[in-house]
Write a protein that holds these residues in place. Structure first.
Motif, mmCIF file in Angstrom:
data_model
loop_
_atom_site.group_PDB
_atom_site.id
_atom_site.type_symbol
_atom_site.label_atom_id
_atom_site.label_comp_id
_atom_site.label_asym_id
_atom_site.label_seq_id
_atom_site.Cartn_x
_atom_site.Cartn_y
_atom_site.Cartn_z
ATOM 1 N N LEU A 286 5.738 33.027 2.330
ATOM 2 C CA LEU A 286 6.000 31.606 2.580
ATOM 3 C C LEU A 286 5.035 30.724 1.789
ATOM 4 O O LEU A 286 5.426 29.700 1.227
ATOM 5 N N GLU A 287 3.779 31.134 1.744
ATOM 6 C CA GLU A 287 2.776 30.383 0.990
ATOM 7 C C GLU A 287 3.099 30.384 -0.503
ATOM 8 O O GLU A 287 3.032 29.339 -1.164
ATOM 9 N N ASP A 288 3.461 31.543 -1.049
ATOM 10 C CA ASP A 288 3.820 31.638 -2.465
ATOM 11 C C ASP A 288 5.015 30.744 -2.795
ATOM 12 O O ASP A 288 5.041 30.071 -3.828
ATOM 13 N N MET A 289 6.008 30.712 -1.899
ATOM 14 C CA MET A 289 7.174 29.849 -2.102
ATOM 15 C C MET A 289 6.776 28.374 -2.055
ATOM 16 O O MET A 289 7.285 27.563 -2.822
ATOM 17 N N PHE A 290 5.861 28.044 -1.155
ATOM 18 C CA PHE A 290 5.387 26.659 -1.049
ATOM 19 C C PHE A 290 4.779 26.220 -2.375
ATOM 20 O O PHE A 290 5.109 25.155 -2.904
ATOM 21 N N ILE A 291 3.912 27.034 -2.918
ATOM 22 C CA ILE A 291 3.238 26.705 -4.179
ATOM 23 C C ILE A 291 4.261 26.528 -5.297
ATOM 24 O O ILE A 291 4.185 25.570 -6.073
ATOM 25 N N ARG A 292 5.221 27.427 -5.374
ATOM 26 C CA ARG A 292 6.234 27.385 -6.433
ATOM 27 C C ARG A 292 7.093 26.110 -6.342
ATOM 28 O O ARG A 292 7.314 25.417 -7.329
ATOM 29 N N ILE A 293 7.566 25.787 -5.151
ATOM 30 C CA ILE A 293 8.432 24.619 -4.965
ATOM 31 C C ILE A 293 7.634 23.323 -5.063
ATOM 32 O O ILE A 293 8.117 22.316 -5.580
ATOM 33 N N ALA A 294 6.400 23.333 -4.593
ATOM 34 C CA ALA A 294 5.565 22.126 -4.561
ATOM 35 C C ALA A 294 5.335 21.542 -5.953
ATOM 36 O O ALA A 294 5.249 20.316 -6.107
ATOM 37 N N SER B 156 5.748 11.474 -4.906
ATOM 38 C CA SER B 156 6.251 12.679 -4.234
ATOM 39 C C SER B 156 7.230 12.273 -3.129
ATOM 40 O O SER B 156 6.934 11.402 -2.325
ATOM 41 N N GLU B 157 8.370 12.903 -3.115
ATOM 42 C CA GLU B 157 9.372 12.637 -2.082
ATOM 43 C C GLU B 157 9.210 13.690 -0.989
ATOM 44 O O GLU B 157 9.784 14.774 -1.061
ATOM 45 N N LEU B 158 8.411 13.357 0.017
ATOM 46 C CA LEU B 158 8.005 14.340 1.010
ATOM 47 C C LEU B 158 9.167 14.913 1.811
ATOM 48 O O LEU B 158 9.241 16.122 2.008
ATOM 49 N N SER B 159 10.065 14.088 2.297
ATOM 50 C CA SER B 159 11.157 14.612 3.116
ATOM 51 C C SER B 159 12.076 15.501 2.291
ATOM 52 O O SER B 159 12.534 16.546 2.780
ATOM 53 N N LYS B 160 12.326 15.141 1.038
ATOM 54 C CA LYS B 160 13.150 15.997 0.170
ATOM 55 C C LYS B 160 12.441 17.320 -0.098
ATOM 56 O O LYS B 160 13.065 18.383 -0.105
ATOM 57 N N PHE B 161 11.131 17.238 -0.328
ATOM 58 C CA PHE B 161 10.371 18.467 -0.566
ATOM 59 C C PHE B 161 10.399 19.382 0.659
ATOM 60 O O PHE B 161 10.651 20.579 0.537
ATOM 61 N N ILE B 162 10.138 18.830 1.830
ATOM 62 C CA ILE B 162 10.108 19.641 3.049
ATOM 63 C C ILE B 162 11.465 20.293 3.289
ATOM 64 O O ILE B 162 11.545 21.492 3.601
ATOM 65 N N ASN B 163 12.538 19.544 3.107
ATOM 66 C CA ASN B 163 13.872 20.118 3.286
ATOM 67 C C ASN B 163 14.168 21.208 2.262
ATOM 68 O O ASN B 163 14.733 22.250 2.595
ATOM 69 N N ALA B 164 13.777 20.981 1.008
ATOM 70 C CA ALA B 164 13.978 21.998 -0.033
ATOM 71 C C ALA B 164 13.174 23.252 0.287
ATOM 72 O O ALA B 164 13.667 24.381 0.146
ATOM 73 N N TYR B 165 11.938 23.059 0.737
ATOM 74 C CA TYR B 165 11.087 24.208 1.068
ATOM 75 C C TYR B 165 11.644 24.993 2.254
ATOM 76 O O TYR B 165 11.724 26.212 2.216
#
Length: 133
Positions: free
Chosen positions: A38-46, A73-82
């Motif tokens: 999950l952490e690795d995915m966060f870094i990649r998408i972030a 940074s579009e936080l809600s879009k990022f959180i949903n994508a993640y």
């Protein structure tokens, strides 16, 4: 001013956030191995959202994330994508987890997001009120 603040072409800023995301119905499915994925995915998408991970940790049913963002940074879009990507990948990589989830849903729809400024709202209020004196 440099050193503790982030900058871009037109601004100086410090935008730190604490994000908490829970599994659907607080199912206890997150272990150390899944947390690392999950952490690795966060870094990649972030990276696509100009977000930088500061700290990532977990309990069995939720994760805590400290990150920095930029004004654009579009936080809600990022959180949903993640949430979408991480849920899909975790269920693919760990198929046995599906039995523990409610209807195959990994994350709860809700999340907790807190800005973590270095000073309190009262100090900012007092500073604004004192302008022009």
């Amino acid at each position: 001013m440099t050193g503790i603040y982030d900058t871009n072409q037109h601004s100086v800023f410090l935008l730190n956030y604490h994000l908490i995301m829970c599994t659907k119905y607080r199912r206890k499915v997150i272990n150390d191995l899944i947390c690392k994925d999950l952490e690795d995915m966060f870094i990649r998408i972030a990276k696509k959202y100009n977000i930088t991970l500061e700290e990532y940790n977990h309990d069995e049913d939720h994760v805590h994330i400290l990150f920095r963002a930029e004004p654009k940074s579009e936080l809600s879009k990022f959180i949903n994508a993640y949430k979408s990507a991480s849920s899909r990948i975790v269920k693919k990589e760990y198929p046995d987890i599906r039995d523990k989830l409610y209807k195959g849903t990994f994350w709860s729809q809700s999340f907790f997001l807190l800005s973590t400024g270095g000073i309190t709202k009262d100090i900012v209020k007092e500073y604004i009120q004192s302008q022009g004196e």
